[in-house]
Design an enzyme around this catalytic site. Structure first.
Site, PDB file in Angstrom:
ATOM      1  N   ASP A  10       8.404  21.420  68.711  1.00  9.75           N
ATOM      2  CA  ASP A  10       8.459  22.277  67.949  1.00  9.75           C
ATOM      3  C   ASP A  10       8.960  23.770  68.224  1.00  9.75           C
ATOM      4  O   ASP A  10       7.850  24.801  68.506  1.00  9.75           O
ATOM      5  CB  ASP A  10       7.510  22.993  66.817  1.00  9.75           C
ATOM      6  CG  ASP A  10       7.831  23.700  65.081  1.00  9.75           C
ATOM      7  OD1 ASP A  10       9.570  23.948  65.401  1.00  9.75           O
ATOM      8  OD2 ASP A  10       7.716  23.787  64.393  1.00  9.75           O
ATOM      9  N   TRP A  31       1.746  26.281  62.106  1.00 12.64           N
ATOM     10  CA  TRP A  31       2.575  24.822  62.017  1.00 12.64           C
ATOM     11  C   TRP A  31       2.216  24.146  62.722  1.00 12.64           C
ATOM     12  O   TRP A  31       2.560  22.351  62.590  1.00 12.64           O
ATOM     13  CB  TRP A  31       4.459  25.754  62.352  1.00 12.64           C
ATOM     14  CG  TRP A  31       4.504  27.055  62.042  1.00 12.64           C
ATOM     15  CD1 TRP A  31       4.659  27.869  62.197  1.00 12.64           C
ATOM     16  CD2 TRP A  31       5.168  26.409  60.932  1.00 12.64           C
ATOM     17  NE1 TRP A  31       5.191  28.900  60.711  1.00 12.64           N
ATOM     18  CE2 TRP A  31       5.284  28.078  60.046  1.00 12.64           C
ATOM     19  CE3 TRP A  31       5.243  25.506  59.805  1.00 12.64           C
ATOM     20  CZ2 TRP A  31       6.293  28.083  58.794  1.00 12.64           C
ATOM     21  CZ3 TRP A  31       5.969  25.809  58.287  1.00 12.64           C
ATOM     22  CH2 TRP A  31       6.298  27.353  57.690  1.00 12.64           C
ATOM     23  N   LYS A  81      16.025  30.518  61.892  1.00 11.66           N
ATOM     24  CA  LYS A  81      15.248  31.810  62.606  1.00 11.66           C
ATOM     25  C   LYS A  81      16.663  32.120  63.563  1.00 11.66           C
ATOM     26  O   LYS A  81      16.650  33.776  63.285  1.00 11.66           O
ATOM     27  CB  LYS A  81      14.246  30.864  63.260  1.00 11.66           C
ATOM     28  CG  LYS A  81      12.743  30.536  62.396  1.00 11.66           C
ATOM     29  CD  LYS A  81      12.158  31.233  61.922  1.00 11.66           C
ATOM     30  CE  LYS A  81      11.354  30.794  60.728  1.00 11.66           C
ATOM     31  NZ  LYS A  81      10.704  29.509  60.981  1.00 11.66           N
TER      32      LYS A  81
HETATM   33  C1  LIG Z   1       9.759  28.055  59.714  1.00  7.72           C
HETATM   34  C2  LIG Z   1       9.289  27.192  61.026  1.00  7.72           C
HETATM   35  C3  LIG Z   1       8.736  26.293  60.699  1.00  7.72           C
HETATM   36  C4  LIG Z   1       9.302  25.436  59.327  1.00  7.72           C
HETATM   37  O1  LIG Z   1      10.665  25.442  59.201  1.00  7.72           O
HETATM   38  P1  LIG Z   1      11.474  25.156  57.434  1.00  7.72           P
HETATM   39  O2  LIG Z   1      12.903  24.759  58.647  1.00  7.72           O
HETATM   40  O3  LIG Z   1      11.079  25.403  56.848  1.00  7.72           O
HETATM   41  O4  LIG Z   1      10.236  23.530  57.555  1.00  7.72           O
HETATM   42  C5  LIG Z   1       8.033  25.272  61.782  1.00  7.72           C
HETATM   43  N1  LIG Z   1       7.794  25.938  62.658  1.00  7.72           N
HETATM   44  C6  LIG Z   1       7.750  27.038  63.392  1.00  7.72           C
HETATM   45  C7  LIG Z   1       7.436  26.900  64.760  1.00  7.72           C
HETATM   46  C8  LIG Z   1       8.707  27.333  62.476  1.00  7.72           C
HETATM   47  O5  LIG Z   1       9.061  29.133  63.422  1.00  7.72           O
END
Ligand SMILES: *Cc1c(COP(=O)(O)O)cnc(C)c1O
Length: 360
Positions: free
Chosen positions: A172, A103, A196
């Site tokens: 993030d 990511w 999530k």
């Molecule tokens: C799932 C995830 C993403 C991607 O998220 P989207 O909403 O599909 O863009 C980015 N960073 C992390 C840490 C994730 O777990």
């Protein structure tokens, strides 16, 4: 009795049954409107009141002071991979990133389109199962911001300690937001898409410190423009209304569980159940260095990798789904997001013991 399974998938993930029941009860007639939440105009008082309520719930649960804006945006976490450099680099285009897995790697690639990216440290040489110590990071004190992914979802690598960093920190938190406590005051920006720990795909929560709102490049698309979205209460265009409504139900549920600290404690107990078992056996082998293990995404392989697909299908038969590891990594990954209970983790560990006894 329902035939719901225990879903250990990495996301979109399982939601608490109480939340699904609430959504069902509201479906045909929400708040006496004669409409479902998804049929209501985003400009209506009904929806505008909901937005204010959810803002307040977020501020309460995550202890967000008034000099931070809370935005509810579309485009997912990956939309923020572009929004962050576009919104922060008008005066200074040098930016620092940690590369700790897939990511943050994608975030680096996206930022390189708009900014001069310095990768301050990378876990590549250890296949992202570990990470260089902070004293080895090559930080740029002139950077416009420092970016990292707190919990890399695919390997299950959690970065716990940052050195002291003088520039705004962007995080993030997509896979750990709502599942672990954090102190917003240490951050300039925190973002997380909801699918999530906080409900359904479609909405991304972006928390921005106010002094970072006037650093945007003139080319930022309006829908990603933090200051414009803040001014419009996240309604520059039609926001993902139903995902925002579900987020509100998840925040209510979090409060009923005792709030963020209580949820973090529960999540620590869940992870301990699984890691403690993994320590006792050679049949399963965790991928990640113990110092960096996530409590949310637990990845491991079977010592005999030929048994992986038998493991996954036997687990499915037992009602334990979503355990197949990411295709880049293989093996098994159990994602222990908020709706997974301790009982479900106990069921997983029992299954793993039985499978090891039969196959080993
Ligand atoms: C799932 C995830 C993403 C991607 O998220 P989207 O909403 O599909 O863009 C980015 N960073 C992390 C840490 C994730 O777990």
């Amino acid at each position: 009795m329902t035939n719901r399974v225990f879903n250990f998938g990495a996301g979109p993930s399982m939601m608490p049954e109480a939340v699904l029941d609430r959504a069902r009860a509201d479906m045909l007639d929400w708040r006496h409107s004669g409409m479902s939440p998804m049929e209501v105009s985003h400009r209506s008082n009904l929806f505008q009141d909901l937005l204010i309520e959810i803002q307040q719930k977020c501020r309460e649960i995550f202890s967000i002071p008034s000099h931070y804006q809370v935005l509810f945006l579309a485009g997912g976490a990956q939309g923020q991979f572009a929004a962050v450099p576009l919104n922060l680099t008008a005066k200074n285009s040098q930016v620092d990133y940690l590369h700790s897995g897939v990511w943050s790697g994608l975030a680096v690639e996206e930022a390189q389109k708009y900014a001069q990216v310095n990768v301050a440290a990378s876990g590549q040489s250890s296949q992202f199962f570990s990470f260089p110590e902070p004293h080895n990071w090559q930080l740029n004190p002139e950077a416009a911001y420092f970016y990292y992914c707190v919990n890399e979802t695919i390997t299950g690598l959690r970065l716990r300690h940052l050195p002291s960093i003088s520039v705004p920190i962007v995080a993030d938190m997509t896979s750990c937001f709502g599942a672990e406590n954090f102190d917003i005051n240490q951050y300039g920006i925190v973002f997380s898409s909801a699918q999530k720990n906080l409900g359904q795909a479609g909405v991304t929560i972006v928390i921005v410190r106010e002094d970072l709102l006037d650093l945007a490049l003139p080319t930022v698309p309006g829908i990603l423009h933090y200051a414009k979205q803040a001014k419009a209460d996240s309604c520059v265009n039609t926001p993902p209304t139903y995902a925002i409504y579900i987020l509100g139900l998840m925040l209510d549920w979090m409060k009923e569980q005792g709030g963020l600290l209580a949820i973090e404690k529960m999540n620590q107990r869940k992870a301990k159940l699984l890691y403690d078992y993994l320590e006792t056996t050679d049949f399963y082998q965790p991928f990640v260095d113990p110092a960096y293990r996530s409590i949310i995404n637990v990845s491991f392989r079977l010592a005999n990798e030929n048994q992986t697909s038998a493991f996954v299908s036997a687990a499915e038969k037992a009602g334990l789904v979503g355990l197949k590891g990411h295709k880049k990594l293989g093996g098994i990954r159990a994602s222990l997001y908020n709706a997974i209970t301790e009982k479900m983790v106990e069921a997983l560990v029992s299954f793993m013991k039985e499978f090891a006894a039969k196959a080993g």
